[in-house]
Write a protein that holds these residues in place. Structure first.
Motif, PDB file in Angstrom:
ATOM      1  N   GLY A 154      44.639  49.962  53.163  1.00 57.23           N
ATOM      2  CA  GLY A 154      45.904  49.978  53.883  1.00 57.23           C
ATOM      3  C   GLY A 154      46.435  51.381  54.084  1.00 57.23           C
ATOM      4  O   GLY A 154      45.943  52.358  53.499  1.00 57.23           O
ATOM      5  N   ILE A 155      47.444  51.497  54.931  1.00 56.57           N
ATOM      6  CA  ILE A 155      48.051  52.775  55.281  1.00 56.57           C
ATOM      7  C   ILE A 155      49.559  52.669  55.083  1.00 56.57           C
ATOM      8  O   ILE A 155      50.171  51.656  55.436  1.00 56.57           O
ATOM      9  CB  ILE A 155      47.726  53.151  56.741  1.00 56.57           C
ATOM     10  N   ALA A 156      50.153  53.713  54.526  1.00 53.94           N
ATOM     11  CA  ALA A 156      51.595  53.759  54.279  1.00 53.94           C
ATOM     12  C   ALA A 156      52.299  54.526  55.398  1.00 53.94           C
ATOM     13  O   ALA A 156      51.657  55.044  56.313  1.00 53.94           O
ATOM     14  CB  ALA A 156      51.874  54.419  52.937  1.00 53.94           C
ATOM     15  N   ASP A 157      53.623  54.613  55.308  1.00 52.43           N
ATOM     16  CA  ASP A 157      54.374  55.364  56.313  1.00 52.43           C
ATOM     17  C   ASP A 157      54.096  56.852  56.220  1.00 52.43           C
ATOM     18  O   ASP A 157      54.090  57.571  57.221  1.00 52.43           O
ATOM     19  CB  ASP A 157      55.878  55.083  56.208  1.00 52.43           C
ATOM     20  N   ARG A 158      53.834  57.329  54.997  1.00 53.99           N
ATOM     21  CA  ARG A 158      53.461  58.740  54.773  1.00 53.99           C
ATOM     22  C   ARG A 158      52.715  58.825  53.448  1.00 53.99           C
ATOM     23  O   ARG A 158      52.785  57.898  52.625  1.00 53.99           O
ATOM     24  CB  ARG A 158      54.688  59.649  54.809  1.00 53.99           C
ATOM     25  N   PRO A 159      51.997  59.912  53.204  1.00 52.47           N
ATOM     26  CA  PRO A 159      51.200  60.028  51.986  1.00 52.47           C
ATOM     27  C   PRO A 159      52.026  59.815  50.722  1.00 52.47           C
ATOM     28  O   PRO A 159      53.147  60.306  50.602  1.00 52.47           O
ATOM     29  CB  PRO A 159      50.679  61.478  52.061  1.00 52.47           C
ATOM     30  N   GLY A 160      51.465  59.026  49.810  1.00 53.56           N
ATOM     31  CA  GLY A 160      52.111  58.789  48.525  1.00 53.56           C
ATOM     32  C   GLY A 160      52.956  57.542  48.464  1.00 53.56           C
ATOM     33  O   GLY A 160      53.345  57.114  47.374  1.00 53.56           O
ATOM     34  N   ASP A 161      53.270  56.933  49.614  1.00 53.21           N
ATOM     35  CA  ASP A 161      54.076  55.718  49.629  1.00 53.21           C
ATOM     36  C   ASP A 161      53.188  54.473  49.590  1.00 53.21           C
ATOM     37  O   ASP A 161      51.964  54.551  49.705  1.00 53.21           O
ATOM     38  CB  ASP A 161      54.977  55.692  50.871  1.00 53.21           C
TER      39      ASP A 161
END
Length: 215
Positions: A154-161
């Motif tokens: 999966g992919i988040a809104d920005r790195p680390g989220d």
């Protein structure tokens, strides 16, 4: 059709909230159903035109500030209706290109944080008006990939989220427009596989970067 208002905009439901997002949803659905001929095109386009701002962008209603999400819905709606003549292409492309930040990510409005979902909202509009090369594709690709959850997917809104479905679909959609290898060609007007939209006879002219064989 019962939700279209006298001004030409659509309400989201019987309670009457209006937004150019609802106009796009209605136009999109009518085209997929083969019922677009029932729409008063001039009245519909007339309202969208009133939402265009001096910076080339579009807002969610008349007088509202430009926002990348609203730019997508307005430009995509105009594309479906074959009325891209209402878009100030160069001014809008400049405004969209300005959404890219030094880290490669895109934001939705000036002075806001980058967010993976705008990889679709911004790129789709640039693709429809054939200005994708106006942003740095390599930096954006790197930003989207950096927001992945490399353990669980999966992919988040920005790195680390935390990764979520919303940002995953729009991150992958953005990567497709950027020509990322191994992905289906995406139709930016509908955010569906291009071959599906073409099979329905709804494909419009648009631009994506050439598909690459390697990363």
């Amino acid at each position: 059709m019962s939700l279209q208002q006298p001004s030409g905009v659509f309400a989201g439901d019987s309670f009457g909230e209006i937004d150019t997002r609802f106009s796009y949803c209605a136009i999109n659905a009518l085209s997929l159903l083969g019922r677009l001929h029932e729409l008063d095109v001039e009245k519909t386009v007339g309202y969208i035109k009133k939402c265009r701002n001096y910076d080339g962008g579009f807002g969610n209603s008349v007088g509202a500030e430009s926002h990348a999400g609203q730019v997508f819905v307005c430009v995509a709606a105009l594309a479906i209706l074959d009325r891209l003549d209402e878009v100030d292409v160069d001014t809008l492309a400049w405004w969209l290109a300005e959404r890219q930040l030094p880290n490669g990510g895109l934001n939705g409005r000036p002075e806001k944080l980058e967010d993976v979902c705008y990889s679709f909202w911004v790129l789709s509009a640039l693709s429809i008006i054939k200005k994708v090369p106006w942003i740095d594709a390599e930096k954006l690709t790197a930003f989207i990939l950096s927001a992945q959850d490399t353990e669980s997917g999966g992919i988040a809104d920005r790195p680390g989220d935390m990764a979520d479905v919303f940002h995953t679909i729009f991150g992958v959609a953005g990567l497709s427009i950027l020509g990322y290898p191994g992905l289906e060609d995406l139709d930016p007007v509908y955010c569906m596989p291009a071959k599906l939209i073409e099979a329905k006879g709804l494909r419009k002219e648009w631009q994506a970067l050439p598909r690459r064989d390697t990363v």
